[in-house]
Scaffold this motif. Structure first.
Motif, PDB file in Angstrom:
ATOM      1  N   ALA A 196       0.843  -1.207   0.000  1.00 24.88           N
ATOM      2  CA  ALA A 196       0.000   0.000   0.000  1.00 24.88           C
ATOM      3  C   ALA A 196       0.874   1.251   0.000  1.00 24.88           C
ATOM      4  O   ALA A 196       0.595   2.210  -0.720  1.00 24.88           O
ATOM      5  CB  ALA A 196      -0.925  -0.008   1.212  1.00 24.88           C
ATOM      6  N   PHE A 199      -6.414  -6.700  -2.992  1.00 28.15           N
ATOM      7  CA  PHE A 199      -6.718  -5.260  -3.052  1.00 28.15           C
ATOM      8  C   PHE A 199      -7.853  -5.011  -4.057  1.00 28.15           C
ATOM      9  O   PHE A 199      -8.717  -4.165  -3.827  1.00 28.15           O
ATOM     10  CB  PHE A 199      -5.480  -4.458  -3.483  1.00 28.15           C
ATOM     11  CG  PHE A 199      -4.467  -4.224  -2.385  1.00 28.15           C
ATOM     12  CD1 PHE A 199      -4.588  -4.822  -1.143  1.00 28.15           C
ATOM     13  CD2 PHE A 199      -3.376  -3.375  -2.607  1.00 28.15           C
ATOM     14  CE1 PHE A 199      -3.645  -4.597  -0.135  1.00 28.15           C
ATOM     15  CE2 PHE A 199      -2.435  -3.139  -1.608  1.00 28.15           C
ATOM     16  CZ  PHE A 199      -2.562  -3.752  -0.376  1.00 28.15           C
ATOM     17  N   GLU A 252     -11.123  -5.939  -2.649  1.00 27.13           N
ATOM     18  CA  GLU A 252     -11.525  -4.947  -1.654  1.00 27.13           C
ATOM     19  C   GLU A 252     -11.927  -3.624  -2.298  1.00 27.13           C
ATOM     20  O   GLU A 252     -12.276  -2.678  -1.603  1.00 27.13           O
ATOM     21  CB  GLU A 252     -10.357  -4.678  -0.687  1.00 27.13           C
ATOM     22  CG  GLU A 252      -9.970  -5.857   0.179  1.00 27.13           C
ATOM     23  CD  GLU A 252     -11.028  -6.157   1.245  1.00 27.13           C
ATOM     24  OE1 GLU A 252     -11.402  -5.220   1.963  1.00 27.13           O
ATOM     25  OE2 GLU A 252     -11.480  -7.312   1.335  1.00 27.13           O
ATOM     26  N   ILE A 267      -9.953  -1.569  -3.871  1.00 26.66           N
ATOM     27  CA  ILE A 267      -8.907  -0.550  -3.723  1.00 26.66           C
ATOM     28  C   ILE A 267      -8.243  -0.256  -5.067  1.00 26.66           C
ATOM     29  O   ILE A 267      -7.915   0.882  -5.377  1.00 26.66           O
ATOM     30  CB  ILE A 267      -7.843  -1.010  -2.691  1.00 26.66           C
ATOM     31  CG1 ILE A 267      -8.504  -1.224  -1.320  1.00 26.66           C
ATOM     32  CG2 ILE A 267      -6.696  -0.010  -2.585  1.00 26.66           C
ATOM     33  CD1 ILE A 267      -7.629  -1.921  -0.296  1.00 26.66           C
ATOM     34  N   ASP A 312      -9.568   3.566  -5.036  1.00 28.35           N
ATOM     35  CA  ASP A 312     -10.058   4.054  -3.734  1.00 28.35           C
ATOM     36  C   ASP A 312      -8.867   4.471  -2.878  1.00 28.35           C
ATOM     37  O   ASP A 312      -8.304   3.685  -2.120  1.00 28.35           O
ATOM     38  CB  ASP A 312     -10.879   2.972  -3.035  1.00 28.35           C
ATOM     39  CG  ASP A 312     -11.632   3.512  -1.818  1.00 28.35           C
ATOM     40  OD1 ASP A 312     -11.169   4.515  -1.215  1.00 28.35           O
ATOM     41  OD2 ASP A 312     -12.676   2.939  -1.466  1.00 28.35           O
ATOM     42  N   LYS A 372      -9.205   4.138   1.094  1.00 29.15           N
ATOM     43  CA  LYS A 372      -8.921   2.791   1.626  1.00 29.15           C
ATOM     44  C   LYS A 372      -7.439   2.476   1.591  1.00 29.15           C
ATOM     45  O   LYS A 372      -6.894   1.841   2.494  1.00 29.15           O
ATOM     46  CB  LYS A 372      -9.685   1.736   0.799  1.00 29.15           C
ATOM     47  CG  LYS A 372     -11.069   1.402   1.318  1.00 29.15           C
ATOM     48  CD  LYS A 372     -11.540   0.091   0.694  1.00 29.15           C
ATOM     49  CE  LYS A 372     -12.966  -0.231   1.084  1.00 29.15           C
ATOM     50  NZ  LYS A 372     -13.502  -1.333   0.250  1.00 29.15           N
ATOM     51  N   LEU A 373      -6.795   2.921   0.521  1.00 33.85           N
ATOM     52  CA  LEU A 373      -5.357   2.666   0.395  1.00 33.85           C
ATOM     53  C   LEU A 373      -4.607   3.371   1.536  1.00 33.85           C
ATOM     54  O   LEU A 373      -3.734   2.787   2.170  1.00 33.85           O
ATOM     55  CB  LEU A 373      -4.851   3.179  -0.959  1.00 33.85           C
ATOM     56  CG  LEU A 373      -3.400   2.828  -1.319  1.00 33.85           C
ATOM     57  CD1 LEU A 373      -3.243   1.342  -1.553  1.00 33.85           C
ATOM     58  CD2 LEU A 373      -2.941   3.598  -2.568  1.00 33.85           C
TER      59      LEU A 373
END
Lengths: 225, 225
Positions: B159, B199, B202, B204, B216, B219-220
């Motif tokens: 991330a 990811f 999710e 992301i 996103d 979220k990251l």
């Protein structure tokens, strides 16, 4: 109180001593303290600590990093005659990381407190340069340790070779030079010497002029797996 | 030939300039060369290379270590206004490790060849001290990178990498293969692919053949903290 021996030792290890004025020399001598650390004691704990520069008269220190969840990685070790500089990391402006330092044996050191060394660096570039070079030595040691941990190849390779050889010879003593071992494992002599030195520090082998003696087979096997 | 701009730039980045004699200044100016590196080119390859000190006018360099089996770990990056010192590692007596340096973009640098800088260090302690401090900066960067690799959970590491990259490129789309990302973060391709798939699940990122799109950022960022 400093002993006669200490007064001889200090100019020997502080190789910039000749570049100091008499005032600067007196300043150090006034602010250097003999300290004893018990085996196992913590000398320096991350960013919160900054005791100063340690001249090691006798004993072994281990410098390591510690993760939030308690994982440790040994960066390097120091012994008799070495100087520990990262215990004064707060006075090194370009150092932004934290290490921990433990006494691995009973230690006798001479401690120059951080403020005194900082004042010295501000007034004498040779003192500053000396500290910087110690940090760069540490950097080289750290890179070596990191490569072992991250690439995890050569320690294993050498451990496998030593295991195989003692099994083959049915003797814990291998009469081989570092040069010969290097040839067998396909590496350079310096690389072998350095790793054997590390194995010796870890109590896995004993080194003598004529060869290598394995003294802890269990530890050696753990490296192989 | 040095431009007017170069002649202004050099004393700005070499902060010890005022401590040099006119002869020493001339010596540098006579031995500094503008060099262009193409994106993707190798600037420095381990112990065999020692081109000199690079003053980066424009561009990005990546400094990394390389294992025998081709695994890479990025140590740090340099950009406009930075100075690359490990490309002159042969003149730094306390440096015993090898790094590799690549141009990550087209680069314009001023190169002071290794011998010239070495002569300067021998005659001027401020030049030596300057080089040592650059090495210590690198040490701090390396320690940070190592702690990421050794201690941090992999989702967080990936991330952080993606966040840094989209900030650096000013684009949410990263044209990098999983293989390339794995190299940059010091992991295996399969590990990166698995985590990117997670990811994506999710919400992301979005994955495509050519790269990764961050969809996103909130979220990251939560993963980074």
């Amino acid at each position: 109180m400093l002993s006669e021996q200490d007064l001889t030792y200090i100019p020997q290890v502080l190789t910039f001593w000749d570049k100091l004025s008499q005032t600067q020399k007196n300043q150090i001598l006034k602010n250097i303290t003999p300290v004893h650390y018990e085996k196992g004691s913590r000398i320096h704990s991350g960013g919160s600590d900054c005791i100063g520069v340690l001249l090691i008269k006798k004993g072994n220190l281990r410098v390591y990093i510690l993760s939030e969840d308690g994982k440790e990685i040994t960066l390097y070790r120091l012994r008799d005659g070495n100087i520990c500089i990262l215990s004064a990391s707060c006075i090194l402006e370009n150092i932004t990381f934290d290490v921990h330092i433990d006494a691995e044996s009973d230690c006798e050191v001479l401690l120059i407190d951080a403020i005194t060394y900082q004042q010295l660096c501000a007034s004498n570039i040779y003192a500053e340069n000396f500290a910087n070079k110690l940090v760069i030595d540490a950097f080289s040691d750290v890179m070596w340790a990191m490569e072992q941990v991250l690439f995890m190849s050569f320690d294993k390779r050498l451990a496998i070779f030593l295991s195989d050889e003692i099994a083959r010879n049915q003797s814990d003593i291998l009469e081989l030079t570092h040069e010969q071992i290097a040839k067998y494992v396909g590496s350079a002599r310096e690389v072998v010497s350095r790793m054997l030195k590390y194995f010796a520090q870890e109590g896995i082998v004993e080194l003598s002029r004529g060869g290598v003696k394995v003294i802890d087979k269990k530890k050696l096997r753990e490296l192989v797996i």
